[in-house]
Design a protein around this motif. Structure first.
Motif, mmCIF file in Angstrom:
data_model
loop_
_atom_site.group_PDB
_atom_site.id
_atom_site.type_symbol
_atom_site.label_atom_id
_atom_site.label_comp_id
_atom_site.label_asym_id
_atom_site.label_seq_id
_atom_site.Cartn_x
_atom_site.Cartn_y
_atom_site.Cartn_z
ATOM 1 N N GLU A 159 -7.164 5.293 -3.580
ATOM 2 C CA GLU A 159 -6.483 6.570 -3.397
ATOM 3 C C GLU A 159 -6.034 6.729 -1.942
ATOM 4 O OE1 GLU A 159 -9.162 5.938 -5.079
ATOM 5 O OE2 GLU A 159 -9.505 7.324 -6.737
ATOM 6 N N PHE A 160 -6.846 6.250 -1.033
ATOM 7 C CA PHE A 160 -6.510 6.325 0.391
ATOM 8 C C PHE A 160 -5.275 5.470 0.683
ATOM 9 C CE2 PHE A 160 -7.412 5.267 4.957
ATOM 10 C CZ PHE A 160 -7.354 6.555 5.448
ATOM 11 N N TYR A 161 -5.238 4.302 0.056
ATOM 12 C CA TYR A 161 -4.083 3.410 0.207
ATOM 13 C C TYR A 161 -2.820 4.105 -0.300
ATOM 14 C CZ TYR A 161 -1.178 -0.755 -0.843
ATOM 15 O OH TYR A 161 -0.165 -1.670 -0.943
ATOM 16 N N GLN A 162 -2.936 4.722 -1.479
ATOM 17 C CA GLN A 162 -1.782 5.432 -2.041
ATOM 18 C C GLN A 162 -1.311 6.524 -1.081
ATOM 19 O OE1 GLN A 162 -0.080 4.476 -4.612
ATOM 20 N NE2 GLN A 162 -1.520 2.821 -5.048
ATOM 21 N N ARG A 163 -2.276 7.202 -0.467
ATOM 22 C CA ARG A 163 -1.948 8.276 0.460
ATOM 23 C C ARG A 163 -1.170 7.719 1.658
ATOM 24 N NH1 ARG A 163 -6.682 11.632 3.590
ATOM 25 N NH2 ARG A 163 -5.372 12.475 5.245
ATOM 26 N N LEU A 164 -1.591 6.557 2.147
ATOM 27 C CA LEU A 164 -0.914 5.960 3.295
ATOM 28 C C LEU A 164 0.495 5.485 2.931
ATOM 29 C CD1 LEU A 164 -1.910 5.528 6.241
ATOM 30 C CD2 LEU A 164 -3.630 6.314 4.655
ATOM 31 N N LEU A 165 0.654 5.050 1.670
ATOM 32 C CA LEU A 165 2.006 4.687 1.218
ATOM 33 C C LEU A 165 2.901 5.908 1.306
ATOM 34 C CD1 LEU A 165 1.176 2.454 -1.896
ATOM 35 C CD2 LEU A 165 2.452 1.725 0.119
ATOM 36 N N GLN A 166 2.326 7.048 0.896
ATOM 37 C CA GLN A 166 3.076 8.314 0.963
ATOM 38 C C GLN A 166 3.384 8.688 2.412
ATOM 39 O OE1 GLN A 166 4.115 10.141 -1.698
ATOM 40 N NE2 GLN A 166 3.322 8.491 -2.980
ATOM 41 N N GLU A 167 2.462 8.396 3.299
ATOM 42 C CA GLU A 167 2.645 8.795 4.697
ATOM 43 C C GLU A 167 3.698 7.941 5.399
ATOM 44 O OE1 GLU A 167 -1.047 9.098 6.870
ATOM 45 O OE2 GLU A 167 -1.892 10.508 5.431
ATOM 46 N N GLY A 168 4.141 6.888 4.709
ATOM 47 C CA GLY A 168 5.281 6.137 5.237
ATOM 48 C C GLY A 168 4.955 4.905 6.048
ATOM 49 N N VAL A 169 3.781 4.352 5.853
ATOM 50 C CA VAL A 169 3.474 3.089 6.532
ATOM 51 C C VAL A 169 4.345 1.989 5.914
ATOM 52 C CG1 VAL A 169 1.679 1.385 6.996
ATOM 53 C CG2 VAL A 169 1.109 3.817 6.973
ATOM 54 N N HIS A 170 4.891 1.128 6.763
ATOM 55 C CA HIS A 170 5.679 0.012 6.236
ATOM 56 C C HIS A 170 4.737 -1.150 5.979
ATOM 57 C CE1 HIS A 170 9.163 2.246 7.633
ATOM 58 N NE2 HIS A 170 8.535 2.387 8.786
ATOM 59 N N PHE A 171 4.507 -1.448 4.726
ATOM 60 C CA PHE A 171 3.624 -2.574 4.414
ATOM 61 C C PHE A 171 4.459 -3.837 4.260
ATOM 62 C CE2 PHE A 171 0.961 1.014 3.295
ATOM 63 C CZ PHE A 171 -0.265 0.615 3.801
ATOM 64 N N VAL A 172 4.126 -4.861 5.016
ATOM 65 C CA VAL A 172 4.860 -6.124 4.958
ATOM 66 C C VAL A 172 3.894 -7.185 4.486
ATOM 67 C CG1 VAL A 172 6.219 -7.794 6.245
ATOM 68 C CG2 VAL A 172 6.258 -5.375 6.916
ATOM 69 N N ARG A 173 4.224 -7.820 3.357
ATOM 70 C CA ARG A 173 3.316 -8.830 2.831
ATOM 71 C C ARG A 173 3.683 -10.187 3.430
ATOM 72 N NH1 ARG A 173 3.380 -12.280 -1.435
ATOM 73 N NH2 ARG A 173 1.388 -12.810 -2.394
ATOM 74 N N GLY A 191 2.920 9.962 15.566
ATOM 75 C CA GLY A 191 4.139 9.928 14.760
ATOM 76 C C GLY A 191 4.839 8.579 14.806
ATOM 77 N N ALA A 192 4.127 7.557 15.252
ATOM 78 C CA ALA A 192 4.752 6.238 15.401
ATOM 79 C C ALA A 192 5.101 5.631 14.043
ATOM 80 C CB ALA A 192 3.804 5.302 16.153
ATOM 81 N N GLN A 193 6.070 4.690 14.082
ATOM 82 C CA GLN A 193 6.355 3.871 12.911
ATOM 83 C C GLN A 193 5.264 2.807 12.847
ATOM 84 O OE1 GLN A 193 8.915 4.147 10.631
ATOM 85 N NE2 GLN A 193 9.342 6.081 11.680
ATOM 86 N N VAL A 194 4.610 2.701 11.699
ATOM 87 C CA VAL A 194 3.524 1.737 11.606
ATOM 88 C C VAL A 194 3.884 0.632 10.615
ATOM 89 C CG1 VAL A 194 1.091 1.381 11.068
ATOM 90 C CG2 VAL A 194 1.814 3.490 12.185
ATOM 91 N N TYR A 195 3.744 -0.616 11.061
ATOM 92 C CA TYR A 195 3.971 -1.776 10.194
ATOM 93 C C TYR A 195 2.634 -2.449 9.953
ATOM 94 C CZ TYR A 195 8.744 -0.952 11.717
ATOM 95 O OH TYR A 195 9.956 -0.372 11.986
#
Lengths: 675, 165, 298
Positions: free
Chosen positions: A442-456, A423-427
């Motif tokens: 589709e997997f990427y979209q799923r991870l966006l939904q799961e709440g990963v913080h993507f930092v470019r 349940g960790a916060q993932v960056y």
């Protein structure tokens, strides 16, 4: 009798004709080059009509030599050789000259391009007159195949061939087959368990009647050529009798010496001095590591020897050389992970909570050192926040310029496993997210939904130097978020570095043994990047998997199967054609100086002691021509690239240079009239 | 000094596996470069006999390029090293004959290095342009007497020079 | 071993301790530093942004006055080192700069061809040319028990200078490990010291200085070693101000690495000018090394 030369200048649509005045080149050929009886320009020489034109001219005009000025001979030499054959002319009486890649596509000035095309045609026409009819050679193909590397690509290739009824010798450097895939927990994007899909293949290979499995063994030497390679393999001493061992595991259990397992467990777990790398290892025969064994350290212990029920322990076992004959070789030697200590600002090796991707795989793996519990190095703390850094050592001019291809997806997989298990916060710190295969986006979209913080952004440093109270005790990731343009600090509990996939440490060395080349990065060079990705420039040697370039499991499996299909094709055909471009020595003129003997890297030149002359073993000769240019007496003939051909070509190429008037002996080989 | 209108004639010996393919790649990638190099394909840079270079220069070439695979990447394992050795030996000889070393250049280009090969061609052409024409063949013509004298010597000793059979 | 020596203005004034200790260490280690005759300003950190061509010409004069036998030029000050190195590189890479600068130099009867002089930092010299074995042999006072934080600053390790890792340099760390010190893994070792921000925006500068001091305290360092006069000045002279600004009580001694190297080589505090700094380094060195050198000067 003078030769009758036909010259054909291709327009290649507008590819050539758009820059080069093709009609003028043809006119030049017919007017200025001696012995040219036909000179034509045509829209597409490689088309059926173009080929027919050559065939008919051979018949009607009695051509004895053909020059095609078009694209690279690497593309269409075979095509026009066939056309010559169909017209009744020996195919080796053709010469192709490249006025597209080497001329029309790269020169700006049409006049200069046309002049160069004339020179190239002139060179080719002078050369072709000296060409000789040659007959291709055929050799039988040994139906046994050598596969080097027992990772997923090598396993796939082995099974494809063995299941089709062909014998395979599979050589693996490590004690067990399985490769990196055996270390993984889950596979993206379906998240099926890696071991569950891999181990059935491993045991199938281990038990297959057509497979001779040599683990803990390395390729020592390759001689011979396509169809008939002779291979020496070093079977490293396991210190265990392979035939007597039943794999009961008592030796491993009772061995008192524990050491860190830097290989399979990536340094995260321990193993014994005598060990099987993992429970599902194939073969189930342990290996004794003499560097950590107490017996080899101070001649004590012998626990394993005493307890082995079949008396299979052999402290005195030595390395052994095994020799096999094979017809083809598939190289599937995989990769090694990037050494993350090379980027010291990311703290790997200095900061305890910085992990490599491979370490995290083991941490996640239910069969790993923590039984799949994701905890920090203290063995109990579950991380509440985790940073995953992409492109560590990839897409980085200081290390590897290339994209490692799989790390984005592996990072997404890690993020998912972290969220699911802790349940960790993932960056996730990325440059670009690359998910361009089936179901990946589709997997990427799923991870966006799961709440990963993507930092470019490209992380500038990972540090324990705190600036704010909330950073105390954390590992801080400093990065410019390039989407907001702000420098940000992310205090986290754990950092995972997605290291690059690098060529095996000995990729070049193995390449040299097999006579195949590497790219600048160190991955093996395929015959053609698009149309022939598993063959190499050396006939009979194929490549599959990451040793050819970074790729994921499905792509490695595809290449393994593709390489196997290519080999199966060779076996079915039974014979293989060899270009007759080989050297031969006029023995009556050979002085026996033996200078050429050491020129050949293939030992294709033998010395006849009784007659004191050197002789070329045609089957071993690869036709490089180095001996030809080394012979002080000039009595080595390099078929299709002999001195008179090349001299004529030089003279033709310089048709417009100042004529060497007054120099005796010139202008004999070629008859170019300078205009 | 160099004459702006001078377009040197250069012969390039490119190996079949790396450098010729690099030239092919330069084409496919439309990397424009100087048109002065007339390419002759050999199987390996190891095939390049120093006499090829001398022959080209004597027939009026102003420069020569020899190109092969990178050291360690030779298709024939190590033959490019032999090409390299011959190249230095040849440079030694050329120097004795007064030929500037920039006229004959040895270049490594892998099949992936179209840009590098194009750059090397441009550099060679620029170097030779700066040096001006070599004019070997012309000099030979002017020195016809000397050549004839040499020829006489050769004829005189013909028997001694013949390779015993 | 003989090198041309460019001290620069700081080493003649506020950072005299650096100059004195460099010369003292050179004597013990057996290399000769021959000061350039009539050297001029290196342009410091500002001149390049004012007028690049003039700056390059002014700096190039220092390279041009090197005698033909002076092939290597040592500059201990980070800014001097960087500017000299940058000038040589600019002239090598840009023929236009080369010809214009030489036009300017010609007015003084001088000329410089890039590559003629190799500009090196003192740390590189000691690390590479002297090396571990020779250095270990010369240790008189091992630094055992002293925890040092090596601070490189921003200028010496820039990519073009090439003798150490740009992002996380290690050469000074290694050097002091040889000398027996406990070298702390100082994570901010290549971060900004604030530079001249103290004159423009003291808040920003103080924050940068605080980070460096905080990290050293956190890693329980006894002192910070510098290789740049600017760094030493900011960390030492502004330490009291930074302390009061953030309501902290920093007592971190800041000295030049050559000063402590001198101590390890058996030189006394006076000879390497320990005691010239504001936050005194003498007591902690004495306390940690036990047998203290005779004079303290603190």
């Amino acid at each position: 009798m003078a030769e009758r030369v036909g010259v054909y200048v291709c327009h290649c649509g507008s590819n050539i004709a758009g820059k080069v005045d093709v009609a003028d080149v043809a006119k030049f050929a017919s007017e200025h080059i001696k012995d040219v009886v036909v000179a034509r320009d045509y829209k597409f020489m490689c088309s059926d009509l173009g080929q027919k034109m050559v065939e008919e001219d051979i018949k009607k005009e009695g051509l004895t030599r053909v020059v095609v000025a078009a694209c690279s001979p690497h593309l269409h030499e075979k095509t026009f050789r066939r056309a010559c054959s169909n017209g009744g002319l020996n195919p080796y009486l053709l010469d192709m000259t490249n006025i597209r890649e080497h001329c029309s596509w790269v020169h700006k000035d049409p006049v200069a391009a046309t002049e160069k095309a004339k020179s190239l045609v002139s060179a080719s026409a002078e050369r072709v007159k000296f060409q000789q009819p040659l007959e291709p050679m055929y050799v039988d193909v040994n139906p046994t195949t050598l596969v080097v590397g027992g990772g997923i690509a090598g396993l796939q290739a082995t099974l494809e061939l063995a299941d089709a009824g062909h014998k395979v010798v599979l050589v693996e450097r490590l004690p067990s087959i399985g490769g990196h895939m055996a270390q993984f927990d889950k596979t993206f994007p379906t998240l099926d368990c890696s071991a569950c899909i891999l181990t059935p293949k491993m045991s199938e290979v281990g038990q297959h009647e057509n497979v001779r499995l040599l683990t803990y063994a390395e390729l020592e030497e390759v001689t011979g050529s396509v169809g008939n390679f002779h291979v020496k393999i070093r079977q490293k001493a396991r210190k265990v009798d392979f035939d007597l061992c039943t794999g009961c595991g008592i030796c491993v259990e009772k061995c008192p010496r524990k050491v860190v397992d830097t290989e399979f467990e990536a340094g995260m777990g321990m193993r014994k001095a005598i060990y099987m790398p993992f429970p599902q290892a194939v073969p189930r025969v342990p290996v004794l590591d003499t560097e950590s064994c107490i017996w080899f350290e101070r001649q004590r212990c012998q626990t394993c020897e005493k307890l082995c029920p079949t008396k299979a322990i052999r402290f005195d076992q030595e390395d052994e050389i095994i020799e096999v004959d094979v017809g083809n070789i598939i190289i599937a030697t995989g990769w090694k992970p990037f050494d993350c200590t090379k980027i010291p600002q990311y703290g790997y090796g200095r900061l305890p909570n910085v992990y490599t991707g491979m370490e995290f795989e083991r941490l996640c793996n239910a069969a790993g050192p923590t039984s799949g519990k994701i905890v920090l190095r203290d063995g109990k703390t579950v991380p509440k926040s985790v940073a995953i850094i992409h492109c560590v050592g990839s897409r980085d001019l200081n290390h590897n310029p290339y994209c490692s291809g799989i790390c984005c997806m592996a990072a997404l997989k890690f993020a998912h496993l972290l969220i699911e298990k802790t349940g960790a916060q993932v960056y996730s710190f990325y440059i670009d997210i690359r998910t361009n295969q089936k179901d990946y986006e589709e997997f990427y979209q799923r991870l966006l939904q799961e709440g990963v913080h993507f930092v470019r952004g490209k992380v500038s440093e990972v540090t324990d130097a705190t600036r704010r109270p909330d950073e105390t005790g954390k590992t801080i990731v400093q990065c410019e978020d390039t989407l907001t343009g702000r420098q940000e600090r992310y205090p986290v509990d754990m950092v995972i570095l997605m290291g690059a996939l690098e060529p095996q440490f000995d990729a070049r060395e193995l390449g040299l043994k097999c006579g195949i080349s590497c790219s600048m990065a160190g991955f093996y060079t395929e015959r053609h990047p698009k149309l022939d990705p598993v063959a190499t420039m050396t006939d009979g040697i194929f490549i599959a998997g990451v040793c050819q370039g970074p790729k994921d499991i499905p792509a490695s499996v595809v290449q393994g199967a593709a390489a196997a299909a290519r080999v199966a094709g060779m076996i079915t055909k039974g014979k293989v054609m060899i270009e007759p471009i080989v050297a031969s020595i006029r023995e009556e003129d050979c002085s026996g100086c033996r200078i050429c003997n050491n020129m050949c890297p293939y030992n294709a030149i033998e010395f006849d002691e009784t007659r004191a002359v050197s002789r070329v073993i045609t089957a071993l000769c690869k036709g490089c021509g180095t001996c030809v240019s080394a012979c002080p007496a000039g009595v080595i003939e390099g078929a299709h690239f002999n001195n008179s051909q090349i001299f004529a070509e030089i003279e033709g190429a310089l048709w417009d240079a100042v004529p060497p008037a007054g120099v005796p002996g010139e202008s004999e080989s070629a008859g170019v009239s300078a205009s | 000094m160099s004459d702006d209108s001078f377009e040197p004639k250069i012969v390039g010996f490119l190996c079949n596996w790396c450098s010729y393919r690099a030239a092919d790649l330069a084409g496919t990638a439309r990397i424009s470069h100087a048109p002065n190099v007339r390419i002759i394909r050999v199987m390996c840079s190891g095939r390049v006999d120093p006499t090829f270079v001398l022959k080209a220069l004597s027939l009026g070439a102003d420069g020569v390029m020899i190109a092969g695979c990178h050291p360690g990447e030779c298709h024939y394992i190590e033959q490019n090293y032999k090409a390299m050795r011959r190249y230095y030996m040849l440079q030694h000889t050329l120097k004795a004959m007064g030929v500037e070393e920039q006229r004959v250049q040895l270049v490594w280009a892998s099949a992936a290095e179209g840009q590098q090969l194009a750059d090397a061609i441009d550099k060679l052409v620029a170097d030779v342009k700066a040096l001006g024409p070599l004019g070997w063949s012309k000099n030979w013509a002017e020195n016809g007497d000397r050549i004839r004298a040499l020829e006489d010597i050769v004829n005189e000793h013909k028997e001694a020079l013949e390779v015993p059979r | 071993m003989k090198y041309a020596y460019y001290p620069g203005c700081s080493l003649e004034a506020g950072s005299a301790a650096y100059d004195v200790s460099v010369r003292a260490v050179a004597k013990v280690l057996g290399f000769e530093l021959e000061e350039l005759d009539d050297w001029n300003c290196c342009g410091a950190t500002e001149y390049f942004s004012q007028d690049e061509l003039v700056a390059t010409s002014v700096i190039a004069r220092n390279l041009a006055i090197c005698r033909p036998d002076q092939k290597e030029l040592i500059a201990p000050c980070a800014a001097c080192f960087l500017n000299l190195k940058k000038t040589d590189q600019l002239m090598a890479e840009h023929s236009e700069v080369r010809s214009k600068v030489n036009e300017a130099l010609a007015a003084g009867g001088l000329h410089y061809d890039p590559g003629q002089v190799r500009v090196r930092h003192l740390l590189d010299l000691i690390y590479t040319d002297i090396g571990e074995a020779a250095l270990r042999e010369k240790i008189k006072q091992p630094l055992t028990g002293l925890r040092v934080a090596p601070y490189y600053g921003c200028q010496v390790v820039r990519p073009m200078n090439g003798f150490d890792n740009t992002e996380y340099p290690m050469k000074m760390d290694e050097l002091f490990t040889w000398l027996g010190a406990e070298v702390v893994d100082y994570p901010v070792k290549a971060h900004c010291c604030g530079g001249h921000m103290t004159q423009i925006s003291e808040g920003a500068a103080y924050e940068l200085i605080r980070r460096l001091l905080d990290s050293a305290v956190e890693h329980e360092a006894d002192l910070i070693l510098c290789m740049c006069p600017m760094c030493q000045l900011n960390l030492d002279a502004y330490q009291a101000l930074v302390s009061s600004y953030f309501q902290k009580n920093f007592q971190m001694p800041i000295i030049f690495f050559t000063q402590l190297l001198g101590v390890a080589l058996g030189l006394d505090f006076e000879t390497v000018k320990i005691g010239k700094e504001i936050v005194s380094a003498g007591p902690v060195i004495k306390a940690k090394l036990g047998a203290a050198p005779s004079q303290t000067g603190a």
